[in-house]
Design a protein around this motif. Structure first.
Motif, PDB file in Angstrom:
ATOM      1  N   ILE A   1     -12.572   6.228  -7.984  1.00  0.00           N
ATOM      2  CA  ILE A   1     -11.565   5.709  -7.053  1.00  0.00           C
ATOM      3  C   ILE A   1     -10.624   4.742  -7.773  1.00  0.00           C
ATOM      4  CG2 ILE A   1     -11.187   4.365  -4.946  1.00  0.00           C
ATOM      5  CD1 ILE A   1     -13.800   5.430  -3.871  1.00  0.00           C
ATOM      6  N   THR A   2     -11.210   3.836  -8.573  1.00  0.00           N
ATOM      7  CA  THR A   2     -10.385   2.836  -9.258  1.00  0.00           C
ATOM      8  C   THR A   2      -9.385   3.504 -10.190  1.00  0.00           C
ATOM      9  OG1 THR A   2     -12.293   1.364  -9.194  1.00  0.00           O
ATOM     10  CG2 THR A   2     -10.488   0.739 -10.633  1.00  0.00           C
ATOM     11  N   LEU A   3      -9.858   4.498 -10.950  1.00  0.00           N
ATOM     12  CA  LEU A   3      -8.950   5.158 -11.891  1.00  0.00           C
ATOM     13  C   LEU A   3      -7.870   5.956 -11.158  1.00  0.00           C
ATOM     14  CD1 LEU A   3     -11.590   6.123 -14.535  1.00  0.00           C
ATOM     15  CD2 LEU A   3      -9.651   4.596 -14.878  1.00  0.00           C
ATOM     16  N   THR A   4      -8.210   6.504  -9.987  1.00  0.00           N
ATOM     17  CA  THR A   4      -7.197   7.187  -9.185  1.00  0.00           C
ATOM     18  C   THR A   4      -6.130   6.200  -8.736  1.00  0.00           C
ATOM     19  OG1 THR A   4      -8.955   8.613  -8.379  1.00  0.00           O
ATOM     20  CG2 THR A   4      -6.859   8.740  -7.232  1.00  0.00           C
ATOM     21  N   LEU A   5      -6.584   5.038  -8.271  1.00  0.00           N
ATOM     22  CA  LEU A   5      -5.635   4.018  -7.814  1.00  0.00           C
ATOM     23  C   LEU A   5      -4.750   3.549  -8.967  1.00  0.00           C
ATOM     24  CD1 LEU A   5      -7.931   1.928  -5.446  1.00  0.00           C
ATOM     25  CD2 LEU A   5      -6.004   3.355  -4.787  1.00  0.00           C
TER      26      LEU A   5
ATOM     27  N   MET B   1       0.819  -1.199   0.000  1.00  0.00           N
ATOM     28  CA  MET B   1       0.000   0.000   0.000  1.00  0.00           C
ATOM     29  C   MET B   1       0.862   1.262   0.000  1.00  0.00           C
ATOM     30  SD  MET B   1      -3.465  -0.047   0.182  1.00  0.00           S
ATOM     31  CE  MET B   1      -4.613  -1.395  -0.041  1.00  0.00           C
ATOM     32  N   ASP B   2       2.172   1.144  -0.332  1.00  0.00           N
ATOM     33  CA  ASP B   2       3.021   2.335  -0.303  1.00  0.00           C
ATOM     34  C   ASP B   2       2.753   3.235  -1.500  1.00  0.00           C
ATOM     35  OD1 ASP B   2       4.047  -0.256  -0.800  1.00  0.00           O
ATOM     36  OD2 ASP B   2       5.769   0.671  -1.796  1.00  0.00           O
ATOM     37  N   HIS B   3       1.877   2.769  -2.437  1.00  0.00           N
ATOM     38  CA  HIS B   3       1.516   3.622  -3.554  1.00  0.00           C
ATOM     39  C   HIS B   3       0.503   4.689  -3.131  1.00  0.00           C
ATOM     40  CE1 HIS B   3       3.663   1.443  -6.581  1.00  0.00           C
ATOM     41  NE2 HIS B   3       3.127   0.310  -6.176  1.00  0.00           N
ATOM     42  N   ILE B   4      -0.137   4.425  -1.997  1.00  0.00           N
ATOM     43  CA  ILE B   4      -1.198   5.332  -1.576  1.00  0.00           C
ATOM     44  C   ILE B   4      -0.572   6.552  -0.916  1.00  0.00           C
ATOM     45  CG2 ILE B   4      -3.312   5.557  -0.258  1.00  0.00           C
ATOM     46  CD1 ILE B   4      -4.007   3.224  -1.674  1.00  0.00           C
ATOM     47  N   THR B   5      -0.452   7.612  -1.674  1.00  0.00           N
ATOM     48  CA  THR B   5       0.119   8.833  -1.123  1.00  0.00           C
ATOM     49  C   THR B   5      -0.952   9.598  -0.370  1.00  0.00           C
ATOM     50  OG1 THR B   5      -0.459  10.018  -3.118  1.00  0.00           O
ATOM     51  CG2 THR B   5       1.731   9.037  -3.049  1.00  0.00           C
ATOM     52  N   PHE B   6      -0.518  10.696   0.226  1.00  0.00           N
ATOM     53  CA  PHE B   6      -1.448  11.575   0.939  1.00  0.00           C
ATOM     54  C   PHE B   6      -2.577  12.017   0.009  1.00  0.00           C
ATOM     55  CE2 PHE B   6      -2.504  16.091   1.738  1.00  0.00           C
ATOM     56  CZ  PHE B   6      -3.206  15.931   2.919  1.00  0.00           C
ATOM     57  N   LEU B   7      -2.172  12.424  -1.194  1.00  0.00           N
ATOM     58  CA  LEU B   7      -3.153  12.949  -2.149  1.00  0.00           C
ATOM     59  C   LEU B   7      -4.176  11.884  -2.538  1.00  0.00           C
ATOM     60  CD1 LEU B   7      -4.025  15.363  -3.783  1.00  0.00           C
ATOM     61  CD2 LEU B   7      -2.487  14.631  -5.608  1.00  0.00           C
ATOM     62  N   VAL B   8      -3.681  10.664  -2.814  1.00  0.00           N
ATOM     63  CA  VAL B   8      -4.595   9.586  -3.216  1.00  0.00           C
ATOM     64  C   VAL B   8      -5.574   9.278  -2.093  1.00  0.00           C
ATOM     65  CG1 VAL B   8      -4.717   7.158  -3.859  1.00  0.00           C
ATOM     66  CG2 VAL B   8      -2.975   8.623  -4.881  1.00  0.00           C
ATOM     67  N   ALA B   9      -5.056   9.253  -0.855  1.00  0.00           N
ATOM     68  CA  ALA B   9      -5.935   8.992   0.275  1.00  0.00           C
ATOM     69  C   ALA B   9      -7.010  10.066   0.371  1.00  0.00           C
ATOM     70  CB  ALA B   9      -5.119   8.935   1.570  1.00  0.00           C
ATOM     71  N   VAL B  10      -6.604  11.331   0.168  1.00  0.00           N
ATOM     72  CA  VAL B  10      -7.574  12.431   0.228  1.00  0.00           C
ATOM     73  C   VAL B  10      -8.618  12.287  -0.885  1.00  0.00           C
ATOM     74  CG1 VAL B  10      -7.865  14.927  -0.036  1.00  0.00           C
ATOM     75  CG2 VAL B  10      -6.014  14.040   1.362  1.00  0.00           C
ATOM     76  N   VAL B  11      -8.155  11.898  -2.085  1.00  0.00           N
ATOM     77  CA  VAL B  11      -9.092  11.724  -3.195  1.00  0.00           C
ATOM     78  C   VAL B  11     -10.122  10.649  -2.866  1.00  0.00           C
ATOM     79  CG1 VAL B  11      -9.342  10.984  -5.587  1.00  0.00           C
ATOM     80  CG2 VAL B  11      -7.506  12.539  -4.971  1.00  0.00           C
ATOM     81  N   ILE B  12      -9.658   9.531  -2.281  1.00  0.00           N
ATOM     82  CA  ILE B  12     -10.579   8.437  -1.968  1.00  0.00           C
ATOM     83  C   ILE B  12     -11.630   8.898  -0.958  1.00  0.00           C
ATOM     84  CG2 ILE B  12     -10.748   6.158  -0.900  1.00  0.00           C
ATOM     85  CD1 ILE B  12      -7.993   5.554  -2.111  1.00  0.00           C
ATOM     86  N   VAL B  13     -11.171   9.568   0.098  1.00  0.00           N
ATOM     87  CA  VAL B  13     -12.119  10.044   1.108  1.00  0.00           C
ATOM     88  C   VAL B  13     -13.104  11.041   0.488  1.00  0.00           C
ATOM     89  CG1 VAL B  13     -12.332  11.367   3.247  1.00  0.00           C
ATOM     90  CG2 VAL B  13     -10.526   9.651   3.014  1.00  0.00           C
ATOM     91  N   THR B  14     -12.590  11.940  -0.361  1.00  0.00           N
ATOM     92  CA  THR B  14     -13.455  12.937  -0.995  1.00  0.00           C
ATOM     93  C   THR B  14     -14.461  12.269  -1.927  1.00  0.00           C
ATOM     94  OG1 THR B  14     -11.470  14.294  -1.025  1.00  0.00           O
ATOM     95  CG2 THR B  14     -13.410  15.203  -2.078  1.00  0.00           C
TER      96      THR B  14
ATOM     97  N   GLY C   1      -0.599   3.942  -9.522  1.00  0.00           N
ATOM     98  CA  GLY C   1       0.203   2.730  -9.603  1.00  0.00           C
ATOM     99  C   GLY C   1      -0.132   1.671  -8.564  1.00  0.00           C
ATOM    100  N   ALA C   2      -1.205   1.899  -7.794  1.00  0.00           N
ATOM    101  CA  ALA C   2      -1.579   0.926  -6.773  1.00  0.00           C
ATOM    102  C   ALA C   2      -2.339  -0.254  -7.375  1.00  0.00           C
ATOM    103  CB  ALA C   2      -2.421   1.591  -5.686  1.00  0.00           C
ATOM    104  N   LEU C   3      -2.874  -0.061  -8.566  1.00  0.00           N
ATOM    105  CA  LEU C   3      -3.573  -1.138  -9.271  1.00  0.00           C
ATOM    106  C   LEU C   3      -3.011  -1.218 -10.687  1.00  0.00           C
ATOM    107  CD1 LEU C   3      -7.360  -0.561  -8.439  1.00  0.00           C
ATOM    108  CD2 LEU C   3      -5.972  -2.476  -7.691  1.00  0.00           C
TER     109      LEU C   3
END
Lengths: 74, 384
Positions: free
Chosen positions: B200-204, B1-14, B208-210
């Motif tokens: 969310i999927t396209l963000t991931l 899960m090291d691909h999940i940056t701060f920004l990606v996490a914020v996008v998912i929550v948003t 590079g997380a998916l």
């Protein structure tokens, strides 16, 4: 800009046809129900049969709707 | 899960937050007329609708392969732009909810993304011809089609049942409404929860997380389904009041005709590949059903305000999205955090404003107007 008028026309025609058909058939079902519930008219069994038939037809349309919604069925 | 940056996490929550507002904004589409006619109790209606939304989210496997259906250039979209677009969509959804106006959540999302991409990647990142084709044409056509269908169906329903026992008629159509409203909810879950899953999927994938062409992981499906279901269960009572009571006084045959028309239009167009707004279809149906019963009252003032809200939804969300994008673009992570905090603060202000004259399950059918301030008390004994 490309507008697919034939698809638009199809949506309009199918929507209008199906909506009116379902509502009219359902209304006949309700009419049957109302005859079945009316006291002493003697037409209660016929009314019940009419209602059952109409509601069954509507249920079939609903089932087809669910079939369209769920992609696993396709 | 090291691909999940701060920004990606914020996008998912948003994205999940947007999904939540999408849910409570759109409860009215399926349930407003059922609640207004008493076919379902308010609490039961939102519970049924919420559950069917979650079921719908799990049923459909055809996840949106593009974020926007081609109206923006997906290769130019960065997670930061998605975040900014979502912020625009959420804030616009909250503002229209406060005003009790049924506006389109899809238009808000499209608008937010258009604004964010325009600022973030330039105007060539936005496909304006697609905007016209995918947004404008269906927006004009679908409420008209649904309205005409509901009008004709309502007229015939009243004509045919005029001499029947009215209590049987009311009862029969109420039962029918439960089925037709449930179908709208199910279709809504399969469509709208998909949008968030796609985002969310396209963000991931972009982070590079998916892998490319990956489907949504189970936790994404679950989270998106639960977010929209919870939002639906919370119930956007302000919008439910406008759609159930505000546009027209709806009786059960009209409610049944309106919901049948909505379901048919939504399913036919989805089948033929038209993206449309559930909200606009449902509103068109309700107006049509209102006109179909002779002497039925249609409040054109309310309808006019609603159409105005439709017209400004996309540009307004685009404006907020663009503004947020410019801050995120220049501010990086700090800018993202600032925008997130500002958005939270604005959301809190809007919720606080709604408290001044709350609309809840127990008073949703009392009036037909949604005001920001408490109307002068007309009956004694209902203080506070």
């Amino acid at each position: 800009m490309h507008v697919d008028w034939s698809a638009l026309g199809k949506v309009a025609a199918v929507s209008l046809g199906v909506t009116v058909a379902v509502v009219v058939v359902f209304t006949f079902g309700v009419l049957g129900l109302s005859r079945a519930e009316a006291d002493g008219s003697g037409s209660a069994p016929a009314g019940r049969a009419q209602a059952a038939l109409c509601f069954l037809a509507c249920a079939a349309v609903v089932a087809y709707g669910i079939y369209l919604i769920v992609p696993q069925f396709h | 899960m090291d691909h999940i940056t701060f920004l990606v996490a914020v996008v998912i929550v948003t994205a999940l937050a947007f999904d939540f507002t999408n849910g409570f904004h759109d409860t009215a589409n399926a349930m407003a007329t059922s609640i207004a006619t008493g076919a379902l109790k308010p609490r039961t209606a939102v519970l049924v609708s919420g559950i069917l939304n979650i079921v719908g989210a799990f049923l459909s496997t055809e996840v949106a392969k593009t974020i926007s259906g081609g109206i923006v250039d997906d290769t130019r979209v960065s997670p930061a732009m998605i975040f900014a677009g979502l912020v625009g969509a959420i804030l616009w959804n909250l503002v229209t909810w406060l005003a009790g106006l049924p506006s389109s959540s899809s238009h808000a999302l499209f608008g937010g993304l258009i604004g964010a991409v325009w600022v973030g990647a330039g105007s060539h990142g936005v496909h304006f011809d697609k905007v016209a084709e995918k947004v404008l044409i269906p927006a004009v056509a679908s409420p008209v089609v649904a309205g005409v269908a509901a009008l004709v169906a309502t007229y015939l329903a009243y004509k045919l049942s005029a001499r029947a026992r009215q209590d049987s008629v009311t009862k029969g159509f109420r039962l029918g409404q439960i089925a037709s409203a449930s179908l709208v909810s199910l279709a809504h879950g399969t469509n709208d929860a998909q949008k968030t899953m796609g985002v969310i999927t396209l963000t991931l994938i972009s982070a590079g997380a998916l892998g490319h062409d990956a489907g949504p992981p189970v936790w994404v499906i679950g989270a998106a389904g639960v977010a929209i279901g919870l939002g639906t269960y919370l119930g956007g009572w302000r919008i439910i009041r406008t759609m159930g009571k505000g546009l027209a006084e709806i009786q059960s045959p009209q409610g049944f005709a309106a919901e049948t028309a909505s379901t048919t239009v939504i399913l036919t167009s989805a089948h033929l590949g038209f993206a449309l707004s559930t909200t606009q279809v449902a509103s068109g149906s309700i107006l049509g059903a209102g006109l179909g019963r002779r002497l039925a009252e249609v409040r054109w003032g309310v309808a006019g305000r609603m159409v105005l809200a439709w017209l400004i939804t996309l540009p307004s969300a685009a404006l907020v999205g663009g503004l947020a994008a410019s801050v995120v673009k220049h501010g990086g992570n700090a800018g993202t955090a600032v925008i997130a905090l500002v958005a939270l603060a604005l959301a809190a202000v809007i919720v606080a404003a709604s408290r001044r004259n709350p609309v809840r399950a127990d008073n949703v059918n009392d009036h037909h107007e949604v005001n920001l301030r408490n109307p002068a008390p007309t009956n004694v004994g209902t203080a506070a």
